[in-house]
Structure formats: structure tokens, C-alpha cells
Design a protein around this motif. Sequence first.
Motif, PDB file in Angstrom:
ATOM      1  N   GLN A 155       0.810  -1.210   0.000  1.00 37.44           N
ATOM      2  CA  GLN A 155       0.000   0.000   0.000  1.00 37.44           C
ATOM      3  C   GLN A 155       0.853   1.274   0.000  1.00 37.44           C
ATOM      4  O   GLN A 155       0.353   2.356  -0.300  1.00 37.44           O
ATOM      5  N   ASP A 156       2.142   1.138   0.330  1.00 41.65           N
ATOM      6  CA  ASP A 156       3.051   2.294   0.317  1.00 41.65           C
ATOM      7  C   ASP A 156       3.746   2.464  -1.029  1.00 41.65           C
ATOM      8  O   ASP A 156       4.433   3.473  -1.231  1.00 41.65           O
ATOM      9  N   TYR A 157       3.599   1.488  -1.914  1.00 44.92           N
ATOM     10  CA  TYR A 157       4.412   1.457  -3.130  1.00 44.92           C
ATOM     11  C   TYR A 157       4.233   2.716  -3.978  1.00 44.92           C
ATOM     12  O   TYR A 157       5.209   3.324  -4.420  1.00 44.92           O
ATOM     13  N   GLN A 180       3.195   5.732  -3.250  1.00 48.08           N
ATOM     14  CA  GLN A 180       3.710   6.953  -2.632  1.00 48.08           C
ATOM     15  C   GLN A 180       5.231   6.959  -2.554  1.00 48.08           C
ATOM     16  O   GLN A 180       5.887   7.977  -2.820  1.00 48.08           O
ATOM     17  N   GLU A 181       5.820   5.826  -2.180  1.00 48.94           N
ATOM     18  CA  GLU A 181       7.258   5.779  -1.930  1.00 48.94           C
ATOM     19  C   GLU A 181       8.082   5.523  -3.184  1.00 48.94           C
ATOM     20  O   GLU A 181       9.274   5.850  -3.211  1.00 48.94           O
ATOM     21  N   VAL A 182       7.473   4.939  -4.210  1.00 46.38           N
ATOM     22  CA  VAL A 182       8.228   4.611  -5.425  1.00 46.38           C
ATOM     23  C   VAL A 182       7.744   5.445  -6.611  1.00 46.38           C
ATOM     24  O   VAL A 182       8.483   6.250  -7.170  1.00 46.38           O
ATOM     25  N   THR A 183       6.499   5.252  -6.995  1.00 48.26           N
ATOM     26  CA  THR A 183       5.975   5.939  -8.180  1.00 48.26           C
ATOM     27  C   THR A 183       5.999   7.450  -8.022  1.00 48.26           C
ATOM     28  O   THR A 183       6.346   8.181  -8.952  1.00 48.26           O
ATOM     29  N   LYS A 184       5.633   7.936  -6.837  1.00 48.48           N
ATOM     30  CA  LYS A 184       5.584   9.376  -6.587  1.00 48.48           C
ATOM     31  C   LYS A 184       6.730   9.837  -5.687  1.00 48.48           C
ATOM     32  O   LYS A 184       6.579  10.783  -4.914  1.00 48.48           O
ATOM     33  N   ALA A 185       7.866   9.200  -5.808  1.00 46.30           N
ATOM     34  CA  ALA A 185       8.997   9.503  -4.913  1.00 46.30           C
ATOM     35  C   ALA A 185       9.498  10.927  -5.073  1.00 46.30           C
ATOM     36  O   ALA A 185       9.929  11.558  -4.114  1.00 46.30           O
ATOM     37  N   GLY A 186       9.472  11.449  -6.295  1.00 46.06           N
ATOM     38  CA  GLY A 186       9.946  12.821  -6.483  1.00 46.06           C
ATOM     39  C   GLY A 186      10.766  12.965  -7.750  1.00 46.06           C
ATOM     40  O   GLY A 186      11.319  12.000  -8.281  1.00 46.06           O
ATOM     41  N   GLU A 187      10.859  14.194  -8.206  1.00 50.74           N
ATOM     42  CA  GLU A 187      11.584  14.489  -9.437  1.00 50.74           C
ATOM     43  C   GLU A 187      13.090  14.304  -9.238  1.00 50.74           C
ATOM     44  O   GLU A 187      13.660  14.803  -8.264  1.00 50.74           O
ATOM     45  N   GLY A 188      13.705  13.583 -10.167  1.00 51.86           N
ATOM     46  CA  GLY A 188      15.153  13.390 -10.125  1.00 51.86           C
ATOM     47  C   GLY A 188      15.631  12.471  -9.026  1.00 51.86           C
ATOM     48  O   GLY A 188      16.835  12.415  -8.743  1.00 51.86           O
ATOM     49  N   LEU A 189      14.726  11.741  -8.393  1.00 51.82           N
ATOM     50  CA  LEU A 189      15.092  10.896  -7.251  1.00 51.82           C
ATOM     51  C   LEU A 189      15.197   9.428  -7.660  1.00 51.82           C
ATOM     52  O   LEU A 189      14.282   8.877  -8.260  1.00 51.82           O
ATOM     53  N   TRP A 190      16.332   8.831  -7.316  1.00 47.55           N
ATOM     54  CA  TRP A 190      16.546   7.406  -7.563  1.00 47.55           C
ATOM     55  C   TRP A 190      15.995   6.610  -6.386  1.00 47.55           C
ATOM     56  O   TRP A 190      16.213   6.960  -5.221  1.00 47.55           O
ATOM     57  N   VAL A 191      15.285   5.522  -6.707  1.00 50.75           N
ATOM     58  CA  VAL A 191      14.744   4.624  -5.684  1.00 50.75           C
ATOM     59  C   VAL A 191      15.208   3.206  -6.007  1.00 50.75           C
ATOM     60  O   VAL A 191      15.102   2.751  -7.154  1.00 50.75           O
ATOM     61  N   ILE A 192      15.734   2.533  -4.995  1.00 53.52           N
ATOM     62  CA  ILE A 192      16.200   1.151  -5.172  1.00 53.52           C
ATOM     63  C   ILE A 192      15.397   0.266  -4.222  1.00 53.52           C
ATOM     64  O   ILE A 192      15.469   0.423  -2.998  1.00 53.52           O
ATOM     65  N   LEU A 193      14.629  -0.637  -4.795  1.00 54.42           N
ATOM     66  CA  LEU A 193      13.716  -1.493  -4.022  1.00 54.42           C
ATOM     67  C   LEU A 193      14.220  -2.933  -4.022  1.00 54.42           C
ATOM     68  O   LEU A 193      14.499  -3.504  -5.085  1.00 54.42           O
ATOM     69  N   HIS A 194      14.323  -3.513  -2.822  1.00 61.21           N
ATOM     70  CA  HIS A 194      14.711  -4.911  -2.673  1.00 61.21           C
ATOM     71  C   HIS A 194      13.489  -5.715  -2.224  1.00 61.21           C
ATOM     72  O   HIS A 194      12.933  -5.491  -1.143  1.00 61.21           O
ATOM     73  N   LEU A 195      13.062  -6.654  -3.067  1.00 64.82           N
ATOM     74  CA  LEU A 195      12.008  -7.596  -2.703  1.00 64.82           C
ATOM     75  C   LEU A 195      12.669  -8.818  -2.083  1.00 64.82           C
ATOM     76  O   LEU A 195      13.555  -9.430  -2.699  1.00 64.82           O
TER      77      LEU A 195
END
Length: 274
Positions: free
Chosen positions: A135-137, A139-154
Motif C-alpha cells: 500500500q506504500d508502493y 507513494q514511496e516509489v511511483t511518486k517519490a519525487g523528481e530526479g530521485l533514484w529509488v532502489i527497491l529490494h524484494l
Amino acid sequence: MGLVGGWRGRSSPNPARLVRRKLRAALASFASSVLHDPNADTEWNDILRRKGILPSKESWKDLEKQAEEEEQRVLQQSLVKTYEDMTLEELEDNEDEFNEEDERAVAMYRQQRLAEWKATQLKNKFGEVLEISGQDYVQEVTKAGEGLWVILHLYRQGIPLCALINQHFIGLARKFPDVKFIKAISTTCIPNYPDRNLPTIFVYLEGDIKAQFIGPLVFGGMNLTMDELEWKLSESGAVKTSLEENPKKPIEDVLLSSVLCSDPARRASDSEDD
């Protein structure tokens, strides 16, 4: 007679000598008073100017003006340097001591310091691994912010390689605080996600996937080091590594070389070439 003559010589100083002494003293006093004000409009200064000992009145004024300008320039530089060396708290503490010109300069440097502080805060706003659920995906990934890298570990608990990567994530998050490192139990983000695909790492930029690493073979098993993981992530552009070369490369070269040496067909081909 000699004694009387000698006494008279000592009691009657030479009048010409006395005049010369007085003249020297007067000249010295006069010169001292004049030279204290070389800009004074006197006959003596005019003589000194004609002889080139003093500069002309115009030249002297120019020199004085240049000296004042240089003094102001040096003073301004020292003030500017002082402002540049001050923190925001120090600028506020010394605010009462500044005049209007100082206050304008202080305001400029305060804005500069504030902008630098904001940039630092934005750049270093992470520094740790965030745990999310499905449920956080968005907000925290798709809408993380402009120019922001996100690295997700499943990951899933009980898989050793997943635990190792989570441990490496902690170190990498501290090393690259401008990158958002997050982890999530695989099935909370993707229902029925197969364990054979774990560990899985997705790399995002502004919500778009830029790289993905799926399954244990991609990571090389439990021998995976944090430097090796950093290198993999740097190839996607997510982190700016200081590593100059792939730390895994020498091992891969040795393995490749051993495979080639153990290949009978390869050895036969090399013998024919000889």
C-alpha cells in the motif's frame, strides 16, 4: 695669562656658532611642522614641489584618494570574508553590529547559506533503509519525487542471500544518502511472487524502472560483497561510485581462464595454431 686666556675662551662662545645652531633648530621645527601637512599651501611646500621632493597638490590628492579606495577595498574584502566564514547562527548573533551596507551583504550571505543548507538537507535526507508494504508502493516509489533514484529490494525472510543484501543495503544507504533505499516482503508488493526469483532488486528513476536484478544467480550467491552490489547499482546510474573498476572482474577473469584451459577443443585449436 694662559689660564686667563683659556677661561675667556670657554666663557665666550662664538656668536656665529650660536646663530647657526638657532637657525638649524628653527629650520628643523619649521620643516617638521610643514612636513606634517604636505598638502599645506605654503612657500616651503611650493619649493619642495618644484624640486620634486613633494608631489603636486593634484597628484597628492589623487594618491590620498587611491589610498582611501584601497583601504575601503581591503576592509570590504575582510568583511566579506567574515560573512563567508560565519554560520547562520553567527550571522544572527552579530546582526546588531552591522550598518546598512553590512546588513545588505549579510542578507545576501544568509540567503546563500540557507540555500546551501537546504540543498544539503535535500541531498542527505535518507541515509537509512525504509521498509514498505504494497500500500506504500505508489507513494514511496511511483511518486517519490523528481530526479530521485529509488532502489527497491524484494525479499523473504529465511532466504540467506536476501538477508545478506538487506545488510548491504544498510551500508549503501549510509554511503549514498541522496538515494532512497527501500525493502519490502515480496508478496506484499506482488501477490504470489515466486521465491525462486528472490532476491529481486528494482531500480527506479521518477517512477520508471531503469534496471532490474532477478534471482540468486545474478548476484553470484553468498559471496556477494557490498562493493560488488554497489558496482551493479552504479551501472544503472543510481549511485555515483568511487570504485574505479568492477571488484568482481578479476574473479570472473580467473574463472574464464580456467574454463578455457580445461576445454579440450580449445587446447587442440591452440596446438594447431602453433
